[in-house]
Design an enzyme around this catalytic site. Sequence first.
Site, PDB file in Angstrom:
ATOM      1  N   LYS A   1      56.830  25.886  12.199  1.00  0.00           N
ATOM      2  CA  LYS A   1      56.955  27.331  12.393  1.00  0.00           C
ATOM      3  C   LYS A   1      58.426  27.728  12.443  1.00  0.00           C
ATOM      4  O   LYS A   1      59.085  27.491  13.456  1.00  0.00           O
ATOM      5  CB  LYS A   1      56.272  27.731  13.704  1.00  0.00           C
ATOM      6  CG  LYS A   1      54.758  27.496  13.674  1.00  0.00           C
ATOM      7  CD  LYS A   1      54.119  27.719  15.022  1.00  0.00           C
ATOM      8  CE  LYS A   1      52.627  27.474  14.984  1.00  0.00           C
ATOM      9  NZ  LYS A   1      51.992  27.499  16.301  1.00  0.00           N
TER      10      LYS A   1
ATOM     11  N   GLY B   1      48.726  29.099  14.353  1.00  0.00           N
ATOM     12  CA  GLY B   1      47.848  29.704  15.360  1.00  0.00           C
ATOM     13  C   GLY B   1      48.150  29.177  16.751  1.00  0.00           C
ATOM     14  O   GLY B   1      49.008  28.311  16.933  1.00  0.00           O
TER      15      GLY B   1
ATOM     16  N   SER C   1      48.158  26.965  19.534  1.00  0.00           N
ATOM     17  CA  SER C   1      47.754  25.549  19.579  1.00  0.00           C
ATOM     18  C   SER C   1      48.813  24.681  20.245  1.00  0.00           C
ATOM     19  O   SER C   1      49.692  24.143  19.560  1.00  0.00           O
ATOM     20  CB  SER C   1      47.532  25.058  18.141  1.00  0.00           C
ATOM     21  OG  SER C   1      48.621  25.433  17.324  1.00  0.00           O
TER      22      SER C   1
ATOM     23  N   ALA D   1      50.005  21.318  21.385  1.00  0.00           N
ATOM     24  CA  ALA D   1      49.626  19.930  21.103  1.00  0.00           C
ATOM     25  C   ALA D   1      49.024  19.280  22.354  1.00  0.00           C
ATOM     26  O   ALA D   1      48.058  18.520  22.268  1.00  0.00           O
ATOM     27  CB  ALA D   1      50.857  19.149  20.643  1.00  0.00           C
TER      28      ALA D   1
ATOM     29  N   LYS E   1      57.182  34.579  16.877  1.00  0.00           N
ATOM     30  CA  LYS E   1      56.664  34.520  18.258  1.00  0.00           C
ATOM     31  C   LYS E   1      57.503  33.550  19.094  1.00  0.00           C
ATOM     32  O   LYS E   1      57.611  33.693  20.313  1.00  0.00           O
ATOM     33  CB  LYS E   1      55.169  34.179  18.284  1.00  0.00           C
ATOM     34  CG  LYS E   1      54.778  32.831  17.689  1.00  0.00           C
ATOM     35  CD  LYS E   1      54.807  31.674  18.652  1.00  0.00           C
ATOM     36  CE  LYS E   1      54.751  30.347  17.960  1.00  0.00           C
ATOM     37  NZ  LYS E   1      54.754  29.194  18.853  1.00  0.00           N
TER      38      LYS E   1
ATOM     39  N   ASP F   1      49.158  33.496  18.970  1.00  0.00           N
ATOM     40  CA  ASP F   1      50.147  32.455  19.282  1.00  0.00           C
ATOM     41  C   ASP F   1      51.142  32.927  20.337  1.00  0.00           C
ATOM     42  O   ASP F   1      51.633  32.141  21.160  1.00  0.00           O
ATOM     43  CB  ASP F   1      50.874  32.055  17.984  1.00  0.00           C
ATOM     44  CG  ASP F   1      51.327  30.604  18.009  1.00  0.00           C
ATOM     45  OD1 ASP F   1      51.246  29.979  19.083  1.00  0.00           O
ATOM     46  OD2 ASP F   1      51.773  30.094  16.967  1.00  0.00           O
TER      47      ASP F   1
ATOM     48  N   THR G   1      52.211  31.143  23.786  1.00  0.00           N
ATOM     49  CA  THR G   1      53.586  30.636  23.842  1.00  0.00           C
ATOM     50  C   THR G   1      54.447  31.357  24.874  1.00  0.00           C
ATOM     51  O   THR G   1      55.333  30.748  25.477  1.00  0.00           O
ATOM     52  CB  THR G   1      54.267  30.801  22.452  1.00  0.00           C
ATOM     53  OG1 THR G   1      53.390  30.310  21.461  1.00  0.00           O
ATOM     54  CG2 THR G   1      55.568  30.031  22.377  1.00  0.00           C
TER      55      THR G   1
ATOM     56  N   GLU H   1      62.118  25.738  18.192  1.00  0.00           N
ATOM     57  CA  GLU H   1      62.339  26.509  16.959  1.00  0.00           C
ATOM     58  C   GLU H   1      62.869  27.911  17.249  1.00  0.00           C
ATOM     59  O   GLU H   1      63.407  28.577  16.367  1.00  0.00           O
ATOM     60  CB  GLU H   1      61.018  26.643  16.170  1.00  0.00           C
ATOM     61  CG  GLU H   1      60.449  25.344  15.616  1.00  0.00           C
ATOM     62  CD  GLU H   1      61.066  24.947  14.268  1.00  0.00           C
ATOM     63  OE1 GLU H   1      62.100  25.531  13.889  1.00  0.00           O
ATOM     64  OE2 GLU H   1      60.508  24.054  13.618  1.00  0.00           O
TER      65      GLU H   1
END
Length: 333
Positions: free
Chosen positions: A103, A134, A136, A138, A190, A243, A247, A280
């Site tokens: 991303k 989306g 998610s 990990a 995002k 997301d 996040t 990121e």
Amino acid sequence: MNISIIGGGAWGTTLAQVLSDNGNDVLIRDINEEFIKKINETHKHPYFEGVIPSNIKATNSLNEALAFSDVIVLCVPTKVMRMVLHEINTLITNKKLFVNVSKGIEPSTSFRVSQIVAEEINPLYLEGYVALSGPSHAEEVILRKVTSLVAASTDEALAIKVQHIFSNDKYIRVYTSDDVIGVECGGSMKNAIAIVSGVASGMGLGENARAFLITRGIKEIIAITQALGGKMETVYGLSGIGDLIVTASSMNSRNFQCGLKIGQGMSVSEAEGKVVQSVEGIRAIEAGYEIGKKYKIDLPIINAAYEVVKGNLNAKEALEGLLKRSLKTEKYW
Ligand SMILES: NC(=O)c1ccc[n+]([C@@H]2O[C@H](COP(=O)([O-])OP(=O)(O)OC[C@H]3O[C@@H](n4cnc5c(N)ncnc54)[C@H](O)[C@@H]3O)[C@@H](O)[C@H]2O)c1
């Protein structure tokens, strides 16, 4: 089917387990010898406690990974994406489907990963491109907790193919979309707003302030998405607001954690160094700032975050600047 994953960090390894659960054999390519050894010898990964399935193997050979499968999942930090694709292009010998799960937007060019793929990979060897994104973490998916994603491609058949490869009826549900730009913009930007949200928490601001910055941040994500040719409604979906929900307020988010440390007074490089895995969001802030300048769009929150990232303002000064702006009507389009 055989599937190759380029980048075996937190997300690459987690997706390898999803793909293995779905009946595929997986080969991960990474450059970290410790990760490779641990996966091959103990079926474990340093980032996770449990054991991963034994049909997941790892290698440092890009050649081996390309020979293993015609489906290549890209999961390296976006700052090395162009270099990795360049290397792939020197070795590739037949058509591959590229599924990108990283991303980010390249700050110097404002390019999304789909554009970097188009620039670096010889079209003769490009079966197609799908962005899979989306809400998610990990940390949850590795525990097989229920998660949904969206697979976006301009080629509907390829989006459906990826939807079926990654979905199962136990814990992963993948939707499709034709808006690659919207999915890539939401997934990247995002992270910028998650950093801002973390900074607000680190500064000791309350929930009201975070809701203010996140909600007005969504307006800026929409503006960037539309400037680059994506659809506003995609930002309302899994890869955008979905997301952002996951996040912008979770300690599982390394972008939120990084922002938190900046808000507590750490320098950006110190804060980035404290988070083990890739962050990121700092590059996303830089990319957002450059896109705002290029397309002449008003992005007060991202611009304020940029000044903090560049060390021109501290977080308190940036917030004061936002609050002193002229008063406005609330408009989202
Ligand atoms: N972690 C998550 O929950 C999550 C979820 C969705 C998307 N993502 C995205 O996935 C991407 C990767 O995130 P991550 O969490 O796995 O990061 P990470 O830092 O855990 O892993 C990145 C991996 O890439 C490897 N790598 C670096 N250069 C490489 C190269 N040249 N060739 C092969 N491998 C190389 C590193 O050794 C490392 O193992 C990011 O863009 C992130 O935003 C992460």
